[in-house]
Design a protein around this motif. Structure first.
Motif, PDB file in Angstrom:
ATOM      1  N   LYS A 275     -12.759  -3.032  -6.773  1.00  0.00           N
ATOM      2  CA  LYS A 275     -12.639  -4.260  -5.741  1.00  0.00           C
ATOM      3  C   LYS A 275     -11.746  -5.449  -6.466  1.00  0.00           C
ATOM      4  O   LYS A 275     -10.812  -5.793  -5.778  1.00  0.00           O
TER       5      LYS A 275
ATOM      6  N   ASN B 174      -7.630   1.341  -3.768  1.00  0.00           N
ATOM      7  CA  ASN B 174      -8.009   1.289  -2.471  1.00  0.00           C
ATOM      8  C   ASN B 174      -8.761   2.764  -2.014  1.00  0.00           C
ATOM      9  O   ASN B 174      -9.899   2.474  -1.377  1.00  0.00           O
TER      10      ASN B 174
ATOM     11  N   VAL C 124       0.850  -1.173  -0.180  1.00  0.00           N
ATOM     12  CA  VAL C 124      -0.040   0.000  -0.127  1.00  0.00           C
ATOM     13  C   VAL C 124       0.747   1.103  -0.134  1.00  0.00           C
ATOM     14  O   VAL C 124       0.610   2.247  -0.639  1.00  0.00           O
TER      15      VAL C 124
ATOM     16  N   LEU D 274      -8.481  -4.114  -7.527  1.00  0.00           N
ATOM     17  CA  LEU D 274      -7.784  -4.063  -6.368  1.00  0.00           C
ATOM     18  C   LEU D 274      -6.943  -5.547  -5.902  1.00  0.00           C
ATOM     19  O   LEU D 274      -5.749  -5.603  -5.467  1.00  0.00           O
TER      20      LEU D 274
ATOM     21  N   VAL E 212      -2.547   0.831  -6.111  1.00  0.00           N
ATOM     22  CA  VAL E 212      -3.022   0.342  -5.065  1.00  0.00           C
ATOM     23  C   VAL E 212      -3.686   1.216  -4.285  1.00  0.00           C
ATOM     24  O   VAL E 212      -4.796   1.289  -3.882  1.00  0.00           O
ATOM     25  N   GLN E 213      -3.125   2.471  -3.781  1.00  0.00           N
ATOM     26  CA  GLN E 213      -3.281   3.566  -3.027  1.00  0.00           C
ATOM     27  C   GLN E 213      -4.810   4.126  -3.910  1.00  0.00           C
ATOM     28  O   GLN E 213      -5.688   4.259  -3.167  1.00  0.00           O
TER      29      GLN E 213
ATOM     30  N   THR F   7     -12.535   2.457  -3.715  1.00  0.00           N
ATOM     31  CA  THR F   7     -13.583   1.483  -3.120  1.00  0.00           C
ATOM     32  C   THR F   7     -13.768   1.947  -1.844  1.00  0.00           C
ATOM     33  O   THR F   7     -14.628   1.700  -1.268  1.00  0.00           O
ATOM     34  N   ARG F   8     -13.106   2.563  -1.067  1.00  0.00           N
ATOM     35  CA  ARG F   8     -13.346   3.197   0.313  1.00  0.00           C
ATOM     36  C   ARG F   8     -14.554   4.334   0.042  1.00  0.00           C
ATOM     37  O   ARG F   8     -15.527   4.220   0.777  1.00  0.00           O
TER      38      ARG F   8
END
Length: 237
Positions: free
Chosen positions: A150, A137, A127, A153, A133-134, A140-141
């Motif tokens: 998702k 991420n 991460v 990721l 990836v960040q 998806t948050r």
């Protein structure tokens, strides 16, 4: 009568076996089956053989005695041939291979290394170092229903995990290989990303062990190094 096999040696091995006994209850007397160049240390095979502690210890005890006095190729626990004649046939058929293996393993023992890495530590590193990836991420948050993000990721993290484990595996093996005569990779377990055996000369065993512990210290507490040995050179027979 079926023949139980413990090890193969050269015909010139001293074969000091007077104070060791074989598997079974009562313990089977040991004997040898020889050709011109090779010798198999054997006994009658028990009618029923299971990996009980007493039999495993007896099997290993025979091999340790042989290895203390010279080169020997240890057989896996439970290896049984039809009879002595078939053992002789195998020795003759594979004479060149067994002779070569005896030369390669002479004066050596096997060390088996397993390495694992804490999963949370690995994920934190991914991460921190992967901008993609960040980004995924964060998306998806912000949008829990973003199914495609998702999936992307999860796939990206899986790829990063594999790549980093492959790189660590390659680096560790490359570091330790110069101290070994040969290496033999073993299929990694679910927990360990690295599982490999090293054939190490006895006089270099201390230096090899120090190199393993030095690498473990360098990589820190997130890594677990499990080194087992010295062992009979099962992986190099």
């Amino acid at each position: 009568m079926a023949t139980y096999l413990y090890a193969i040696t050269g015909a010139d091995h001293p074969l000091r076996l007077n104070d060791v006994a074989g598997v079974g209850s009562p313990a089977a007397p040991l004997r040898t089956v020889k050709t011109k160049d090779l010798c198999a240390v054997v006994s009658d095979a028990p009618a029923e053989l299971r990996a009980k502690r007493r039999d495993v210890v007896a099997h290993q005890g025979v091999q340790e005695r042989l290895l203390a006095d010279g080169a020997a190729l240890p057989m896996r626990f439970g290896l049984v041939g039809p009879d002595d004649e078939q053992v002789v046939s195998a020795l003759e058929e594979h004479r060149d291979t067994y002779t070569q293996r005896l030369a390669e393993t002479a004066g050596c023992r096997e060390y088996h290394l397993k390495v694992a890495r804490d999963e949370d530590d690995l994920l934190r590193e991914i991460v921190q170092e992967s901008a993609e990836v960040q980004r995924l991420n964060e998306r998806t948050r912000q949008n829990p229903d973003a199914y495609d993000d998702k999936v992307a990721l999860g796939e990206l993290i899986s790829q990063e995990v594999q790549a980093r484990q492959d790189r660590a595996r390659t680096d560790i093996v490359a570091l330790l290989t110069p101290a070994a005569v040969r290496t033999a990779a073993v299929e990694p377990t679910k927990r360990h990303f690295l599982s490999v055996s090293f054939l190490v000369e006895r006089e270099k065993a201390a230096a090899f062990s120090e190199a393993v512990h030095a690498e473990a210290g360098k990589r820190g507490d997130a890594y677990t190094f499990d080194l087992h040995g010295p062992l009979p050179p099962y992986s190099f027979v």
